[in-house]
Design a protein around this motif. Structure first.
Motif, PDB file in Angstrom:
ATOM      1  N   TYR A 493       0.852  -1.198   0.000  1.00 13.68           N
ATOM      2  CA  TYR A 493       0.000   0.000   0.000  1.00 13.68           C
ATOM      3  C   TYR A 493       0.883   1.241   0.000  1.00 13.68           C
ATOM      4  N   ARG A 494       0.410   2.295  -0.666  1.00 13.79           N
ATOM      5  CA  ARG A 494       1.118   3.578  -0.631  1.00 13.79           C
ATOM      6  C   ARG A 494       0.094   4.701  -0.748  1.00 13.79           C
ATOM      7  N   GLY A 495      -0.049   5.488   0.303  1.00 11.25           N
ATOM      8  CA  GLY A 495      -1.019   6.578   0.319  1.00 11.25           C
ATOM      9  C   GLY A 495      -2.381   6.111   0.806  1.00 11.25           C
ATOM     10  N   ARG A 496      -3.281   7.066   1.002  1.00 10.58           N
ATOM     11  CA  ARG A 496      -4.639   6.761   1.466  1.00 10.58           C
ATOM     12  C   ARG A 496      -5.672   7.558   0.682  1.00 10.58           C
ATOM     13  N   LEU A 497      -6.893   7.068   0.686  1.00 10.11           N
ATOM     14  CA  LEU A 497      -8.011   7.810   0.098  1.00 10.11           C
ATOM     15  C   LEU A 497      -9.244   7.568   0.953  1.00 10.11           C
ATOM     16  N   GLY A 498     -10.244   8.412   0.774  1.00  8.99           N
ATOM     17  CA  GLY A 498     -11.422   8.343   1.626  1.00  8.99           C
ATOM     18  C   GLY A 498     -12.525   7.477   1.043  1.00  8.99           C
ATOM     19  N   VAL A 499     -13.327   6.896   1.943  1.00 11.40           N
ATOM     20  CA  VAL A 499     -14.621   6.309   1.554  1.00 11.40           C
ATOM     21  C   VAL A 499     -15.683   7.143   2.273  1.00 11.40           C
ATOM     22  N   PHE A 500     -16.735   7.502   1.568  1.00  9.23           N
ATOM     23  CA  PHE A 500     -17.670   8.519   2.057  1.00  9.23           C
ATOM     24  C   PHE A 500     -19.113   8.063   1.966  1.00  9.23           C
ATOM     25  N   GLU A 501     -19.970   8.697   2.787  1.00  6.40           N
ATOM     26  CA  GLU A 501     -21.419   8.686   2.564  1.00  6.40           C
ATOM     27  C   GLU A 501     -21.913  10.113   2.815  1.00  6.40           C
ATOM     28  N   VAL A 502     -22.696  10.610   1.884  1.00  2.00           N
ATOM     29  CA  VAL A 502     -23.199  11.987   1.958  1.00  2.00           C
ATOM     30  C   VAL A 502     -24.706  11.930   2.176  1.00  2.00           C
TER      31      VAL A 502
END
Length: 559
Positions: A493-502
């Motif tokens: 793994y390298r870096g992160r990203l978001g998981v969202f609910e709006v």
């Protein structure tokens, strides 16, 4: 390059069409490590750049496997010098002394190596990434040989010997040890450094991409001296060992400036310290880099056009709420708007936004700052966090009187924010009038683009993790998994990203907001109205090859 003449190599890269279209030759010599800067301006990988440099300067190339297998000659050099210049001296299998270097034109580094090694050594070119990996491993091994933070043979201090401790904490060995630790954290892209005292000595861990990773503790120095050095950096009282303390500092580490936040906590065997490294890169503040899906991004941009109301972002500590807020502020930041923020701490400095930091010692809290803000005629107000009933009341009334209020809460889901605000004492009729949306988020690690592997799910995978069907995955479906390479440090793994609910508060949801609001009912109503849950968003990112099923299951739960 330090005292170098990089332009011939720049021209070579330009002729070979390796420079990006937007790259200017002058950029190669501006700021940081110029050779590394030049590499960033190309479309080459680290290994390809090293191949080009070796070919251009007529030098041999050395690979990571040879560096790791060789006998290191790092003892006579300071760790800081080796990390800053990216040099690795070693003895080859044939007995020859070799200096692996990323930048063959760094004359100052070569002269320093000649003083230590003599002139009889071979020069070879290695990639930036390979040198970072081998230095990290070999310098850690070198520290292990000295001792894992043991204090044998070190002067022992009495509990009340504050002046001696202050002198020791200001001495070169302790200063160097703490600086090396900070440099390593910056180099490995860590967000936090955890320094914890146990009976056997200090334990040090770095939080990298959201997970803690142990690293060698500073060797040959007293644990109390290390903690005292950190207190001195953060302008804290080194004589106070019974109460928690918080501080902050701005430091220059290597060639970069960083802001740190320090939290000291008394523990059974001394004091533990957590150093938060605050991000300074405003290039992060782009919606595309957060990970919003196209439909959720459309919702977000529509919400930001509202003249007033309250938008709440929820999630646990370290889930990226502040980054999302700062990105929203960057979108709203126009000359026609006055934006005020009260934060703890100010993590991203945004030109054009009036940012304040809470100072509870003098009475400047979120609530008192908010009361003053409404007299400053702002268009947008950002409150770092709603922690108590007083802040919640003032924030809701600010939204009611014509301001767009952005804030954060600690709740598990977007729907859970509504009963939480009611629990803080906000009246239901005010919440119906002011709340426009709630965004819940988590951070997942992003798969390394270089080594991720695609494979179909088997019955063995489902037997190993029975939660996979909850994601909606099927037998034989192709998913991506981590493998590990030198670029990602073997983690995959390298870096992160978001998981969202709006969650948009529409008329149906407003009708459900009452004195005894049921978060589950609101959640189900929002899903029926088309809300994409964090689990569904994570599944879409799995299928797109951005992350793995295990990562989604690590941070989210099935409804």
């Amino acid at each position: 390059m330090t005292g170098h003449q990089p332009l011939p190599f720049v021209e070579h890269l330009r002729r070979m069409r390796h420079l990006k279209a937007t790259a200017a030759a002058d950029d190669a010599g501006s700021g940081g490590n110029p050779s590394a800067k030049l590499w960033e301006l190309t479309d080459l990988s680290a290994n390809e750049f090293a191949e080009e440099a070796a070919r251009f300067y007529g030098l041999d190339r050395v690979a990571l496997q040879e560096l790791l297998a060789a006998e290191p000659l790092v003892a006579p050099f300071s760790q800081r010098f080796l990390r800053e210049t990216l040099l690795f001296p070693y003895r080859s299998a044939g007995g020859a002394v070799v200096l692996a270097i990323a930048d063959p034109t760094d004359q100052a580094a070569r002269r320093a190596a000649e003083i230590v090694l003599g002139t009889d050594f071979a020069l070879k070119v290695a990639s930036f990434e390979d040198l970072s990996i081998v230095l990290d491993r070999r310098l850690a091994d070198d520290g292990n040989e000295v001792g894992q933070g043991e204090s044998e043979g070190l002067p022992q201090l009495r509990e009340d010997d504050i002046e001696s401790l202050r002198d020791l904490a200001s001495g070169a060995p302790v200063v160097r040890a703490v600086n090396d630790l900070l440099e390593k954290a910056v180099e490995l892209r860590a967000s936090d450094i955890h320094i914890e005292p146990f009976q056997s000595g200090l334990v040090v861990r770095l939080r990298i991409d959201g997970l803690l990773r142990p690293v060698p503790a500073p060797a040959g120095v007293l644990p109390q001296a290390v903690i005292s050095r950190i207190k001195i950096i953060a302008s804290l009282n080194i004589a106070e060992r019974r109460l928690p303390q918080d501080g902050a500092a701005r430091l220059r580490i290597g060639r970069t400036d960083i802001d740190i936040r320090v939290a000291i906590m008394p523990a059974q065997h001394g004091e533990s310290a957590v150093i938060r490294i605050l991000p300074k890169d405003r290039g992060l503040l782009v919606v595309d880099k957060l990970g919003f899906s196209p439909p959720d991004e459309v919702k977000l941009r529509r919400l930001l056009k509202l003249p007033h109301g309250m938008i709440v972002i929820t999630g646990p500590t370290g889930s990226g709420k502040t980054t999302t807020l700062a990105t929203i502020l960057s979108i709203l930041n126009e000359p026609s708007r006055k934006i005020l923020t009260i934060e703890d701490p100010v993590e991203y400095e945004i030109p054009g936004v009036n940012q304040s930091q809470v100072k509870p010692a003098i009475g400047l809290t979120f609530a008192t700052a908010l009361r003053s803000f409404v007299r400053q005629d702002p268009d947008v107000i950002m409150v770092g966090e709603v922690r108590d009933a007083e802040t919640a009341h003032v924030a809701v009334h600010a939204a009611l009187t014509g301001h767009l209020v952005l804030t954060t809460l600690h709740t598990e889901t977007a729907a859970a924010a509504l009963p939480r605000l009611l629990d803080l004492g906000v009246e239901a009729y005010l919440l119906r009038s002011t709340l426009r949306a709630v965004i819940a988020q988590r951070l997942v690690r992003q798969l390394c683009e270089r080594c991720k592997t695609a494979q179909p799910l088997t019955e063995a995978d489902f037997a190993e993790d029975p939660r996979l069907p909850a994601l909606g995955l099927r037998l034989g479906e192709i998913t991506y998994h981590p493998r590990g390479c030198e670029r990602c440090g073997g983690t995959g793994y390298r870096g992160r990203l978001g998981v969202f609910e709006v969650l948009e508060v529409d008329n149906e949801l407003r009708g459900l907001i009452g004195e005894k609001t049921d978060g589950h009912k609101i959640d189900q109503a929002a899903i029926r109205a088309g809300m994409t849950t964090m689990l569904d968003d994570g599944l879409a990112k799995c299928r797109a090859g951005l992350t793995s099923p295990s990562e989604i299951l690590r941070v989210t739960t099935a409804r």
